[in-house]
Design a protein around this motif. Structure first.
Motif, PDB file in Angstrom:
ATOM      1  N   UNK A   1       0.833  -1.193   0.000  1.00 21.71           N
ATOM      2  CA  UNK A   1       0.000   0.000   0.000  1.00 21.71           C
ATOM      3  C   UNK A   1       0.872   1.249   0.000  1.00 21.71           C
ATOM      4  N   UNK A   2       1.440   1.563  -1.167  1.00 19.19           N
ATOM      5  CA  UNK A   2       2.238   2.776  -1.299  1.00 19.19           C
ATOM      6  C   UNK A   2       1.609   3.639  -2.381  1.00 19.19           C
ATOM      7  N   UNK A   3       1.871   4.938  -2.372  1.00 22.06           N
ATOM      8  CA  UNK A   3       1.308   5.814  -3.406  1.00 22.06           C
ATOM      9  C   UNK A   3       1.736   5.369  -4.799  1.00 22.06           C
ATOM     10  N   UNK A   4       0.837   5.418  -5.760  1.00 17.47           N
ATOM     11  CA  UNK A   4       1.187   4.950  -7.110  1.00 17.47           C
ATOM     12  C   UNK A   4       2.339   5.706  -7.733  1.00 17.47           C
ATOM     13  N   UNK A   5       2.459   7.027  -7.438  1.00 19.97           N
ATOM     14  CA  UNK A   5       3.577   7.765  -8.022  1.00 19.97           C
ATOM     15  C   UNK A   5       4.903   7.277  -7.463  1.00 19.97           C
ATOM     16  N   UNK A   6       4.904   6.840  -6.216  1.00 19.80           N
ATOM     17  CA  UNK A   6       6.133   6.315  -5.632  1.00 19.80           C
ATOM     18  C   UNK A   6       6.519   4.993  -6.285  1.00 19.80           C
ATOM     19  N   UNK A   7       5.523   4.146  -6.556  1.00 24.09           N
ATOM     20  CA  UNK A   7       5.848   2.871  -7.207  1.00 24.09           C
ATOM     21  C   UNK A   7       6.339   3.085  -8.623  1.00 24.09           C
ATOM     22  N   UNK A   8       5.743   4.030  -9.361  1.00 23.73           N
ATOM     23  CA  UNK A   8       6.217   4.282 -10.722  1.00 23.73           C
ATOM     24  C   UNK A   8       7.667   4.745 -10.719  1.00 23.73           C
ATOM     25  N   UNK A   9       8.058   5.503  -9.719  1.00 22.33           N
ATOM     26  CA  UNK A   9       9.446   5.919  -9.628  1.00 22.33           C
ATOM     27  C   UNK A   9      10.352   4.726  -9.319  1.00 22.33           C
ATOM     28  N   UNK A  10       9.894   3.863  -8.439  1.00 22.13           N
ATOM     29  CA  UNK A  10      10.677   2.655  -8.153  1.00 22.13           C
ATOM     30  C   UNK A  10      10.787   1.792  -9.408  1.00 22.13           C
ATOM     31  N   UNK A  11       9.690   1.673 -10.155  1.00 21.80           N
ATOM     32  CA  UNK A  11       9.709   0.867 -11.372  1.00 21.80           C
ATOM     33  C   UNK A  11      10.676   1.462 -12.392  1.00 21.80           C
ATOM     34  N   UNK A  12      10.680   2.792 -12.497  1.00 16.41           N
ATOM     35  CA  UNK A  12      11.606   3.440 -13.426  1.00 16.41           C
ATOM     36  C   UNK A  12      13.054   3.137 -13.041  1.00 16.41           C
ATOM     37  N   UNK A  13      13.348   3.167 -11.744  1.00 16.24           N
ATOM     38  CA  UNK A  13      14.698   2.858 -11.285  1.00 16.24           C
ATOM     39  C   UNK A  13      15.067   1.414 -11.611  1.00 16.24           C
ATOM     40  N   UNK A  14      14.156   0.492 -11.336  1.00 19.55           N
ATOM     41  CA  UNK A  14      14.421  -0.930 -11.582  1.00 19.55           C
ATOM     42  C   UNK A  14      14.611  -1.204 -13.066  1.00 19.55           C
TER      43      UNK A  14
ATOM     44  N   UNK B   1      14.787   1.824 -21.674  1.00 22.74           N
ATOM     45  CA  UNK B   1      13.538   2.304 -21.072  1.00 22.74           C
ATOM     46  C   UNK B   1      13.349   3.804 -21.214  1.00 22.74           C
ATOM     47  N   UNK B   2      12.108   4.204 -21.093  1.00 21.61           N
ATOM     48  CA  UNK B   2      11.729   5.605 -20.998  1.00 21.61           C
ATOM     49  C   UNK B   2      10.955   5.758 -19.693  1.00 21.61           C
ATOM     50  N   UNK B   3      11.657   6.207 -18.673  1.00 23.09           N
ATOM     51  CA  UNK B   3      11.035   6.299 -17.357  1.00 23.09           C
ATOM     52  C   UNK B   3      10.563   4.938 -16.891  1.00 23.09           C
ATOM     53  N   UNK B   4       9.272   4.805 -16.528  1.00 17.80           N
ATOM     54  CA  UNK B   4       8.766   3.532 -16.014  1.00 17.80           C
ATOM     55  C   UNK B   4       8.290   2.578 -17.097  1.00 17.80           C
ATOM     56  N   UNK B   5       8.601   2.862 -18.350  1.00 17.97           N
ATOM     57  CA  UNK B   5       8.146   2.036 -19.461  1.00 17.97           C
ATOM     58  C   UNK B   5       9.333   1.465 -20.212  1.00 17.97           C
ATOM     59  N   UNK B   6       9.208   0.197 -20.630  1.00 18.94           N
ATOM     60  CA  UNK B   6      10.291  -0.451 -21.359  1.00 18.94           C
ATOM     61  C   UNK B   6       9.706  -1.583 -22.181  1.00 18.94           C
ATOM     62  N   UNK B   7       9.843  -1.529 -23.490  1.00 18.08           N
ATOM     63  CA  UNK B   7       9.305  -2.600 -24.323  1.00 18.08           C
ATOM     64  C   UNK B   7      10.298  -3.748 -24.369  1.00 18.08           C
TER      65      UNK B   7
END
Length: 540
Positions: free
Chosen positions: A278-291, A307-313
């Motif tokens: 249960x974390x804010x969605x913007x925080x998870x998107x930032x974590x996803x971008x880092x990962x 990748x481009x930020x939190x997106x990667x094909x």
């Protein structure tokens, strides 16, 4: 899991936000400021490689995504891979690369130079082209006075070529803290055309000073590994830990890898923008971008996968002549959230909702359209989670895994129907995730063992995740009774090789007796064949 926002502004923020703008962000998200800082690469000063005083090639070399006449070469400059900066100052370094016909580099095929930028943690992705088709090559890197280890790779045959045989290995799930990567040492000695890594290359969980189940007595790991990965710095250093393992180094140097991720490269059981906790969605998107960024930096992936930020094909297609087409999937980034809160649950209206998807609509259409155009004898789908139905008990009160394709039966049915419509006779799904080896027949009607077999599924056990395991896990009897289409089930660690030919494909499940102690012997636990035009697994 809590529902996550899909607001475009959140994704845009994770793509473009930088350090200064992050000063206006409140709460825990502010701690991730540097996770998605994506500056250009034109401002770092050029530094003299001759002043590097320690071996910068501690993470070895790797190659990946072989194509006709081309292969991707990778390395990363990191004299001290357990440190945040890798042991290098912030600046650029010139690195030369060579690819040769022989291991002594007497016959150079191609050479060039590239720049290692600090923004990408001094990682290098060289798309070496102009090579012969279907040929082995040797490669290495040089910077200053340092020369990297030598890697061996192979280009793919021409798309139209008729080849008699193709041999690959499938691997998955290598939790450092659960044991040694012994299986990779054996895999490095195999004669293979490629290795398909099906996810969980690393784990986000803490690794203590003695390496968890490795129980080091002669060394101690830095304290910063003993926490969960969240920031870009965390993920980068965790790759430094994993990729310095000598058995993994040997496997990467021996064979080209074709990689896709699952969940632990980011966070356990996340679904698209929905985090596990249960974390804010913007925080998870930032974590996803880092990962995602750290994943690309540390893997032999081509430019379209950057990748481009939190997106990667990550989904993409490879061909090996007319013998095999590989459609590599990403079943994590685009999926609907798991039904009924995830876990093993009784299926019902929520999981069986026809709108639910594991691949996302765009990737699903790409897969089915690719099959319509395929002229390959074998159509192989390397992906992450178990595709076949997997009941936990042989009674009417069975449960299914909501994280696997069982939690998305409509999505699975669309894929199987698409294969039938395209006339795919030799469908094989390659899977990881579950830390066991499975062999499945893919049935038109899971409830009827006599119904038509539409393909096969080969599930590669883990390299180390789950620790030593057992030949027969505790649920072996209930699982085998509940799933008559299951032809093989083994709980040891290891890998699987698959040899494709014109008439049949052969799968060899190879296991090691232990991973909590190094050097365990390798055994072939079982072998199966599936005939061309006659899907289904037959023991050898």
């Amino acid at each position: 899991m809590r529902p996550a926002s899909h607001a475009p502004e959140l994704r845009a923020a994770a793509q473009h936000i930088g350090r200064r703008r992050f000063l206006t962000v409140t709460g825990a998200a502010a701690a991730l400021a540097f996770a998605v800082d994506l500056p250009g690469t034109a401002h770092a000063a050029a530094l003299d490689s001759r002043k590097i005083t320690e071996d910068p090639f501690t993470l070895g070399v790797a190659s990946g995504d072989p194509q006709p006449g081309s292969v991707l070469l990778w390395t990363r400059l990191a004299p001290r891979p357990y440190e945040p900066d890798g042991g290098l100052p912030r600046g650029t370094f010139t690195v030369r690369w060579e690819i040769a016909h022989d291991s002594r580099f007497a016959r150079i095929a191609r050479r060039g130079s590239v720049t290692a930028h600090p923004e990408f943690h001094h990682s290098l992705h060289v798309e070496a082209g102009g090579l012969d088709n279907d040929r082995p090559y040797y490669y290495r890197f040089r910077t200053g006075t340092w020369i990297s280890p030598v890697g061996r790779t192979r280009t793919a045959p021409a798309r139209s070529a008729r080849i008699g045989e193709l041999k690959i290995a499938a691997v998955s799930c290598q939790a450092y803290h659960d044991g040694y990567f012994t299986a990779y040492r054996y895999l490095a000695e195999e004669e293979l055309d490629a290795v398909f890594h099906l996810g969980d290359y690393l784990y986000e969980y803490a690794v203590n000073a003695v390496g968890g189940a490795r129980n080091y007595t002669d060394r101690r790991l830095p304290a910063h590994f003993n926490r969960e990965t969240v920031t870009l710095e965390d993920y980068r250093m965790r790759y430094g830990l994993y990729k310095s393992d000598p058995d993994l180094l040997a496997a990467h140097a021996a064979h080209p890898f074709v990689l896709t991720w699952d969940d632990h490269e980011t966070e356990n059981n996340y679904a698209d923008e929905t985090p596990e906790n249960d974390v804010p969605p913007e925080e998870f998107l930032l974590r996803r971008a880092a990962a995602y960024r750290a994943y690309w930096e540390n893997q032999p992936l081509r430019r379209p996968q950057q990748p481009k930020g939190p997106d990667m094909q990550l989904y993409r297609r490879l061909h090996f002549g007319r013998l095999a087409q590989f459609d590599i999937l990403d079943t994590r980034q685009y999926r609907s959230d798991q039904a009924y809160g995830d876990g093993w649950k009784v299926p019902g209206p929520e999981s069986e909702d026809p709108s639910r998807t594991l691949t996302g609509a765009t990737q699903e259409r790409w897969l089915l359209d690719g099959w319509k155009r395929s002229g390959s004898r074998w159509n192989v789908v390397p992906q992450q989670v178990t595709f076949a139905q997997r009941r936990d008990v042989p009674t009417a009160a069975y449960k299914l895994s909501m994280d696997a394709w069982d939690g998305y039966p409509a999505s699975r049915q669309r894929v199987l129907a698409g294969a039938q419509t395209a006339g795919i006779e030799n469908l094989m799904v390659l899977t990881g995730d579950v830390h066991v080896g499975y062999g499945f027949d893919l049935k038109k009607d899971w409830a009827d063992p006599t119904s038509r077999t539409l393909g096969t599924e080969i599930v590669a056990t883990s390299i180390s995740s789950g620790k030593d395991g057992a030949d027969k896990p505790a649920n072996w009897d209930s699982f085998t009774q509940a799933n008559p289409h299951m032809k093989f089930y083994n709980g040891r660690r290891g890998y699987v090789t698959v040899t494709y030919g014109e008439r049949q494909a052969r799968a060899d499940f190879k296991t090691v007796s232990a991973v909590t102690t190094p050097g365990a012997p390798l055994t072939t636990a079982a072998s199966f064949v599936t005939e061309s035009g006659n899907p289904g697994l037959t023991p050898v």
